[in-house]
Scaffold this active site. Structure first.
Site, PDB file in Angstrom:
ATOM      1  N   GLU A  84      -4.027 -15.918 -18.215  1.00 23.31           N
ATOM      2  CA  GLU A  84      -4.674 -14.615 -17.982  1.00 23.31           C
ATOM      3  C   GLU A  84      -4.528 -13.678 -19.185  1.00 23.31           C
ATOM      4  OE1 GLU A  84      -3.547 -12.854 -14.223  1.00 23.31           O
ATOM      5  OE2 GLU A  84      -4.464 -10.947 -14.758  1.00 23.31           O
ATOM      6  N   LYS A 262       1.914  -9.546  -7.190  1.00 20.80           N
ATOM      7  CA  LYS A 262       1.224 -10.531  -8.031  1.00 20.80           C
ATOM      8  C   LYS A 262       1.408 -10.157  -9.502  1.00 20.80           C
ATOM      9  CE  LYS A 262      -2.350 -12.612 -10.234  1.00 20.80           C
ATOM     10  NZ  LYS A 262      -2.805 -12.370 -11.615  1.00 20.80           N
TER      11      LYS A 262
END
Ligand code: NAD
Length: 426
Positions: A84, A262
């Site tokens: 990411e 998260k």
């Protein structure tokens, strides 16, 4: 046309080459696909074939480095494996804000793991509890005979806990064997011990034992870290106020708390993967701990100091090892541990907790100010350009134009590429 079927037997018996060949017949792979499948990098094919079943290839991810971390007065360069964009930069950024106020303070993490033994069909639960308590030393002795190395190094089974639970199949006793696993993650260690003491437990209390397995809710192995993040570097009073509001939102709402956590796991899992540790164990433990009060909650807490700087704290179970499992087998994990320069599993978990906290602060700062998308845009737009089939030498140009026009879409990337190819000056 031949019917496509996935019930293929004996795939595991084939060599990697034979598996690739069979796969290419099954799903029509071309030469490029086969070349990707045959790129094993630093792994020897035979080595990787031993790790899991039915291996056909090796999967690569980027390894990035997070900087600026000072934890308990020691500097660390933190290796992170993650796909990411923005995560690594964000961690480094937040660590700089904490560094101004002395960095992170992480507590020593005792590497105590729980192995659960499920005892069913007991005639008298109270009598069974008493007998087990009386036999504690014998059970610990049998457990410790299973791992002489661990024992010699000062670890091993230390205690038992007995819990009564009510299930749809009646009452059960759950015996927790508490084991100091030193520098290992410890799942194999404690599973072996639990299996070894189970026949003796049945003998002692007469029940029937089913499961004997580690618990990933490692509540005796909690990692805690705290730091003060500079108000001005965060963006001033208004941003700090926004972060506190975001924290209250997460405290009150599990939908938000899940995403809040998260963000924390972006950091922790990237370190877990880089060091060859078990990401699933860490994830399940963290999320279970987040709901241990009965309500899913954030793993971090925030408040202000007297000057309006942000004080952050994290508490999360972290069963991370520097020995055992993949840690010493995976060449890049070994290298990551070398870069990180941690001396014990406890120190690795102390780093993990600090990284999770930094990651959380960075995400909250972005959310409370410019929004999360800005930081993502550059890499995201490059990915979109790639997806649109833009050649490597034009990706930068196409990406910049998409950001400038605030249209980060595959169709727009194609449009820009067309204009460039037509000789238009962009
Ligand atoms: P391991 O069994 O590979 O190695 C641990 C062993 O190393 C110990 O038994 C000990 O004898 C030896 N050792 C040498 N020096 C040591 C030291 N300083 N500290 C501690 N041990 C030392 O590894 P493990 O950590 O028991 O198991 C981890 C693996 O188990 C991971 O790959 C994980 O994926 C897997 N696993 C996880 C679960 C789960 O999380 N539910 C279940 C089963 C297996």
């Amino acid at each position: 046309m031949k019917e496509f079927r996935s019930d293929i037997s004996g795939f595991y018996k084939l060599s990697i080459d034979e598996r690739q060949k069979l796969l290419s017949e099954l799903v029509d792979l071309n030469q490029d696909d086969l070349e990707i499948l045959s790129t094993f990098g630093y792994f020897q094919p035979a080595q990787i074939d031993n790790l899991i079943e039915n291996v056909v290839g090796s999967y690569q991810l980027p390894l990035g480095l997070a900087f600026n971390f000072k934890i308990n007065d020691k500097d660390f360069i933190i290796p992170m494996v993650i796909e990411e964009p923005s995560v690594v930069a964000a961690a480094s950024n937040a660590a700089k804000m904490a560094r101004k106020h002395g960095g992170f303070h992480s507590d020593e993490v005792k590497p105590i793991m729980i192995s659960q033994i499920q005892i069913t069909q007991l005639k008298d639960i109270e009598v069974a509890i008493e007998s087990l308590k009386k036999s504690k030393e014998l059970l610990l002795k049998i457990a410790n005979e299973q791992d002489p190395i661990l024992n010699k190094l000062g670890g091993g089974a230390q205690d038992i806990e007995i819990r009564e639970i009510h299930t749809n199949k009646g009452k059960m006793l759950i015996l927790h064997l508490l084991v100091n696993v030193l520098d290992a993650m410890g799942a194999n260690v404690v599973n072996t011990m639990a299996e070894a003491i189970s026949p003796k437990i049945e003998e002692i209390c007469g029940g029937k034992i089913y499961l004997r397995i580690v618990s990933n809710l490692a509540t005796h192995r909690l990692a805690r870290s705290r730091a003060t993040f500079d108000k001005e570097m965060l963006g001033g009073t208004e941003v700090v106020e926004g972060i506190l509001n975001a924290y209250e939102f997460a405290l009150a709402d599990p939908y938000r708390a899940t995403t809040h956590n998260k963000g924390i796991m972006n950091g922790i899992v990237a370190l877990t993967l880089a060091t060859g540790n078990d990401t699933r164990a860490i994830e399940s433990g963290a999320h279970a701990f987040a709901s241990i009060s009965g309500k899913y909650s954030p793993l971090t807490k925030f408040k202000l100091d007297s000057d309006g700087n942000l004080i952050g704290e994290i508490e999360v179970p972290l069963a991370l090892g520097i020995i055992g499992g993949m840690t010493k087998i995976h060449p890049m994990a070994r290298l990551a541990l070398k870069i990180l320069n941690v001396k014990s599993a406890s120190e690795l978990s102390q780093v993990g907790a600090a990284l999770g906290l930094a990651q959380n602060v960075a995400a909250l700062r972005a959310l409370a100010s410019e929004g999360i998308q800005k930081g993502h845009m550059s890499l995201h737009s490059r990915n979109i350009a790639k997806l649109a089939g833009v050649p490597d030498d034009l990706i930068e140009k196409v990406s910049k134009n998409m950001i400038k026009d605030k249209k980060i879409r595959v169709d727009y990337a194609k449009e820009i590429l067309k204009k460039i190819n037509e000789g238009k000056n962009l």
